[in-house]
Write an enzyme that holds these catalytic residues in place. Structure first.
Site, short mmCIF file in Angstrom:
data_model
loop_
_atom_site.label_atom_id
_atom_site.label_comp_id
_atom_site.label_asym_id
_atom_site.label_seq_id
_atom_site.Cartn_x
_atom_site.Cartn_y
_atom_site.Cartn_z
N CYS A 112 -110.81 0.90 -58.42
CA CYS A 112 -111.64 1.98 -59.00
C CYS A 112 -111.50 2.07 -60.51
O CYS A 112 -112.31 2.72 -61.17
CB CYS A 112 -111.26 3.31 -58.37
SG CYS A 112 -111.44 3.29 -56.58
N HIS A 251 -113.62 9.18 -62.56
CA HIS A 251 -113.92 8.44 -61.32
C HIS A 251 -114.20 9.47 -60.22
O HIS A 251 -113.45 10.43 -60.04
CB HIS A 251 -112.71 7.57 -60.96
CG HIS A 251 -112.80 6.99 -59.59
ND1 HIS A 251 -113.93 6.34 -59.13
CD2 HIS A 251 -111.91 6.96 -58.56
CE1 HIS A 251 -113.72 5.94 -57.88
NE2 HIS A 251 -112.51 6.31 -57.52
N ASN A 281 -117.45 7.78 -53.09
CA ASN A 281 -116.59 6.97 -53.98
C ASN A 281 -117.15 5.55 -54.03
O ASN A 281 -117.05 4.80 -53.06
CB ASN A 281 -115.17 7.01 -53.41
CG ASN A 281 -114.18 6.20 -54.24
OD1 ASN A 281 -114.58 5.42 -55.11
ND2 ASN A 281 -112.91 6.39 -53.96
#
Ligand code: UT7
Length: 324
Positions: A112, A251, A281
């Site tokens: 990520c 994020h 996500n």
């Protein structure tokens, strides 16, 4: 000489998977997903739509926004953990599809944090003489999602975001990037099978080891701590205060993580870009998708001070501060 973001773009697949759809697949509920994660829906790539396909669409949009042709690019970096193939690099497929005939191309694996890590690589190359680097975060998380595991399948989505990073001698540009890692926590988020440690086999398939496994609760706590720590040290390194930031673009993993970080930093919600409700996500794609939306919504303008914050598997965490 600074590296500035000359153009940004994103692309998400057309198919929407809602929480109601997930209720029909695993023992979950729309209420649980919304309350525990803030996610309402996510996008899922079509059959045959791979990481490079998403990356190319986002890359084209970023090039258009920058007013550049693919042949202007010196380098293409694709941050991903869901590339088309173990080899070649997805960036080479993107280089070919864009016709970026003068560009070097490679992938970067930092889960990520991939986009922010790749941004820091682009920043360094610009400072040593390159003119234009295309940085793309692209993920088909649905390919490594176990659609029978309610602990993880409600969390992830597919998408891509891209930024053209160009040399600039004005005020605007990336002021600094900060990268961290702690491999002692590698087991918190992992795809245990299919790599050189446990190559593909019947056992891997039977035990569903080719899919992402996550210790969500432990990851949650580290995420809050690490996002706060890196935001504070990034601001301190630039002699900035939290109040100086026009927009925080983190994020997008879980709204509760982000609310806890906002509270610790005394950062009002108006100064935070949130779109986890619509995309879930998307790993390395989440920050560039959010940046692109923030620009299009007018929340980032020329001169805005933008703070990025990411965390993910590795564990890794990373930040950047940009004068837009
Ligand atoms: O970018 C990668 C970084 N990863 C992350 O940011 C993820 C960080 N972690 C999280 O976002 C959260 O930990 C989760 C959303 C994954 C889980 O939320 P939580 O509040 O930490 O829940 P939990 O894991 O403590 O589970 C609570 C309960 C459990 O039931 P019991 O044991 O209390 O009976 C789970 O089995 O919720 C259950 N549960 C679910 N229930 C309905 C877990 N997943 C689901 C689900 N639907 N999808």
């Amino acid at each position: 000489m600074k590296a500035c973001i000359a153009g940004i773009g994103s692309y998400v697949p057309a198919r929407v998977l809602t929480n109601a759809d997930l209720e029909r697949m695993v023992a979950t509920s729309d209420e649980w997903i919304r309350e525990r994660t803030g996610i309402r829906e996510r996008r899922i790539a079509a059959t045959g739509e791979a990481c490079s396909d998403l990356a190319v669409q986002a890359g084209k949009r970023a090039l258009t926004a920058a007013g550049l042709a693919a042949t202007d690019l010196d380098m293409i970096l694709v941050a991903t953990c869901t590339g088309d193939y173990p080899l070649p690099a997805t960036a080479c497929l993107v280089q070919y599809q864009l016709g970026a005939t003068k560009a070097a191309a490679c992938d970067l694996s930092a889960a990520c944090c991939g986009f922010v890590y790749a941004l820091s690589v682009a920043d360094a190359y610009i400072k040593t003489g390159m003119r234009h680097v295309l940085v793309i975060g692209s993920e088909v998380m649905s390919a490594i999602t176990d659609w029978t595991d309610r602990n993880t399948c409600v969390l992830f989505g597919d998408g891509a975001g891209a930024a053209v990073v160009s040399a600039s001698d004005g005020e605007r540009g990336i002021l600094s990037t900060h990268l961290r890692s702690d491999g002692t926590l590698c087991e918190l988020i992992m795809v245990p099978g299919g790599g050189s440690h446990t190559p593909p086999s019947e056992k891997v398939i039977d035990e569903r080891l080719q899919y992402i496994k996550m210790k969500g609760n432990e990851t949650f706590k580290v995420a809050v701590r690490s996002l706060e720590e890196i935001a504070r040290s990034t601001l301190a390194a630039n002699h900035l205060r939290v109040e100086d930031i026009d927009l925080y673009v983190p994020h997008q993993a879980n709204i509760r993580i982000l609310k806890a970080v906002m509270e610790r930093l005394s950062l009002p919600i108006e100064k935070v870009m949130l779109n986890v409700d619509r995309y879930g996500n998307t790993s390395a794609a989440s920050i560039p998708i959010a940046l692109d939306e923030a620009v299009r919504e007018g929340r980032i303008k020329d001169g805005s001070l933008v703070l990025l914050g990411a965390f993910g598997a590795g564990l890794t965490w990373a930040s950047a501060v940009i004068r837009w």
